[in-house]
Design a protein around this motif. Structure first.
Motif, short mmCIF file in Angstrom:
data_model
loop_
_atom_site.label_atom_id
_atom_site.label_comp_id
_atom_site.label_asym_id
_atom_site.label_seq_id
_atom_site.Cartn_x
_atom_site.Cartn_y
_atom_site.Cartn_z
N PHE A 292 0.83 -1.20 0.00
CA PHE A 292 0.00 0.00 0.00
C PHE A 292 0.87 1.26 0.00
O PHE A 292 0.62 2.21 -0.74
N TYR A 293 1.92 1.26 0.84
CA TYR A 293 2.80 2.43 0.86
C TYR A 293 3.44 2.64 -0.51
O TYR A 293 3.45 3.76 -1.03
N GLN A 294 3.97 1.58 -1.08
CA GLN A 294 4.66 1.72 -2.36
C GLN A 294 3.73 2.22 -3.46
O GLN A 294 4.11 3.06 -4.27
N LYS A 295 2.49 1.74 -3.47
CA LYS A 295 1.57 2.11 -4.55
C LYS A 295 0.92 3.46 -4.34
O LYS A 295 0.80 4.26 -5.27
N TYR A 296 0.51 3.75 -3.09
CA TYR A 296 -0.32 4.94 -2.87
C TYR A 296 0.44 6.12 -2.27
O TYR A 296 -0.05 7.25 -2.35
N VAL A 297 1.58 5.89 -1.67
CA VAL A 297 2.41 7.02 -1.20
C VAL A 297 3.65 7.10 -2.09
O VAL A 297 3.88 8.09 -2.79
N GLY A 298 4.45 6.07 -2.06
CA GLY A 298 5.51 5.94 -3.05
C GLY A 298 6.72 6.84 -2.91
O GLY A 298 7.59 6.85 -3.77
N LEU A 299 6.80 7.61 -1.84
CA LEU A 299 7.97 8.47 -1.65
C LEU A 299 9.17 7.60 -1.27
O LEU A 299 9.05 6.70 -0.45
N ASN A 300 10.32 7.89 -1.86
CA ASN A 300 11.54 7.21 -1.48
C ASN A 300 12.10 7.89 -0.24
O ASN A 300 12.73 8.95 -0.32
N LEU A 301 11.88 7.30 0.91
CA LEU A 301 12.23 7.95 2.17
C LEU A 301 13.74 8.07 2.37
O LEU A 301 14.19 8.87 3.19
N ASP A 302 14.52 7.30 1.62
CA ASP A 302 15.97 7.44 1.70
C ASP A 302 16.44 8.77 1.11
O ASP A 302 17.59 9.17 1.33
N ASP A 303 15.57 9.43 0.35
CA ASP A 303 15.92 10.73 -0.24
C ASP A 303 15.73 11.88 0.74
O ASP A 303 16.15 13.01 0.45
N TYR A 304 15.10 11.62 1.90
CA TYR A 304 14.77 12.69 2.84
C TYR A 304 15.76 12.70 4.01
O TYR A 304 16.09 11.65 4.56
N VAL A 305 16.22 13.89 4.36
CA VAL A 305 17.29 14.02 5.36
C VAL A 305 16.89 15.03 6.42
O VAL A 305 16.12 15.96 6.17
#
Length: 450
Positions: free
Chosen positions: A255-268
């Motif tokens: 569900f997270y991958q399809k409906y949110v999909g933000l790459n959290l490793d990009d956030y600092v």
């Protein structure tokens, strides 16, 4: 005799009290201010109407958002703020209105993982003295509601997210005090048992087996109090155009991958901690701070305040909200929804200034990060911010339907952290981010949880 002399010299004497009282009368203690404070309290009596007028809820850069959330009687602001940023992204992509992800789902896994993190910390420090500062620090709060952005990332990457309808709030998720008390009592008893096993020379395998039985008890407490998280669920919704959608048997991770999909490793996490022990351009972590064993480590990049504000502005301009951490109790009013250093005229009332710098307030425990919210707008005049729009998680009765306005000066003094996509960092800061972080002690001010 020496002690008597010392008491006379260092204690509060009747003569000293008389002198202070005489000074009040000689200086003409303002009876009107005294009456106003005694009747209405310090804040109401020193409220600066000009500051209230100046904090206009209009912004040159503003992200369209919906109804605010309500954490109620819990300390989950960091979690609500992070999930709110996901909500904004999801509702834009799928044309939804006032959609909420389940805070209770994330809360369950956070408390379960924090319990294991605590027990592992107890095992790791089993040879440390019980009365030492480290073990005492760990035992002071085995787990709590508060958290950090990187802790949220660890939970989402491991457990995903679900809609609020799938795992709604419960009595104890909204009123967390009793649940926290029971969990912490249980975990302290577990700590005693684990340290005893270590002192008896038991093997690590045996200690881990005992710890697993302890976690079974924690899971049971959480399941009874918060409900048990789903492994899969059906997602049905009707968008703003009236079109019906159905997704059957989807897992929280999918569900997270399809409906949110933000790459959290990009956030600092970008912080402003202007103390002498934390040079700018360096990264930092905090010992024994986290929730998921083996999860994303806590990591901060320390920068000056102008840089912190600029990366936040850049993300807002790209129509993406910004998670931020601050000391919300200073110079703020939840009824008006205002955070402004000019809001209360304390110095005028009491006749002396409050002069600590931001660094000194951190060093002397006068201020730490206590709350997380979301930046959803900023007012720019000739490219410079004058005030910021803030989405809180205290329900619609606080502020303007739950939204606050923060002066830029307040931002400078009491905001400590923002989370942004690393694409907004300069090349120098991107390089600095790759440094091995300097370890801070567990009790460092930057170890505080929102």
């Amino acid at each position: 005799m020496a002690n008597e002399l010392s008491a006379k010299m260092n204690g509060i004497s009747p003569e000293m009290v008389k002198r202070f009282s005489d000074n009040n009368r000689a200086q003409g203690l303002n009876q009107t201010i005294k009456n106003a404070i005694m009747k209405n309290g310090i804040d109401a009596a020193t409220e600066n109407n000009a500051a209230i007028v100046a904090m206009n809820q209009v912004f040159s850069e503003e992200i369209k958002t919906g109804k605010v959330t309500n954490q109620k009687q819990s300390g989950r602001c960091w979690m609500f703020a992070a999930l709110n940023t996901f909500n904004h992204h999801l509702t834009d992509l799928f044309n939804l209105k006032d959609f909420e992800l389940s805070q209770n789902h994330t809360n369950f896994w956070d408390k379960f993982e924090k319990s294991n993190f605590f027990l592992e910390s107890i095992i790791e420090t089993a040879s440390e003295p019980l009365e030492g500062r480290l073990v005492s620090h760990l035992l002071s709060t085995p787990q709590q509601d508060g958290g950090q952005w990187d802790m949220l990332v660890s939970l989402v990457q491991k457990y995903g997210v679900v809609p609020k309808q799938v795992m709604p709030e419960t009595f104890q998720s909204e009123r967390s005090g009793r649940l926290n008390a029971i969990l912490n009592t249980t975990l302290r008893e577990d700590a005693l048992k684990l340290r005893s096993l270590h002192s008896q020379g038991r093997s690590q395998e045996e200690i881990q087996n005992v710890k697993e039985d302890m976690l079974a008890d924690i899971y049971k407490i959480l399941s009874l109090s918060l409900g048990e998280p789903p492994t899969a669920f059906d997602f049905e919704f009707r968008d703003e155009d009236g079109e019906f959608h159905r997704e059957q048997g989807i897992t929280p991770q999918a569900f997270y991958q399809k409906y949110v999909g933000l790459n959290l490793d990009d956030y600092v996490s970008i912080i402003n901690a202007p103390t002498k022990d934390k040079p700018y351009g360096k990264t930092y972590t905090v010992q024994f701070l986290g929730n998921v064993v083996g999860g994303k480590p806590i990591k901060y990049l320390n920068v000056d305040m102008e840089t912190l504000k600029q990366v936040a502005i850049n993300q807002i301009k790209d129509n993406e909200s910004v998670w931020f951490g601050c000391d919300v109790g200073k110079y703020s009013n939840s009824q008006y929804g205002i955070m402004d250093t000019d809001l209360y005229q304390y110095e005028e009332a009491f006749g002396f200034p409050f002069q600590m710098t931001k660094a000194e307030r951190l060093d002397y425990k006068s201020s730490i990060m206590t709350h997380a919210m979301v930046l959803t707008g900023v007012n720019l005049v000739e490219g410079k911010p004058t005030r910021w729009k803030v989405e809180n998680s205290w329900g619609e009765k606080a502020g303007k339907k739950g939204y606050f306005v923060m002066s830029d000066k307040w931002m400078d003094e009491y905001t400590y952290q923002v989370v942004v996509n690393k694409k907004y960092l300069s090349d120098d800061l991107k390089a600095a981010l790759e440094q091995e972080p300097i370890e801070l002690k567990p009790w460092d001010p930057m170890g505080s949880l929102a």
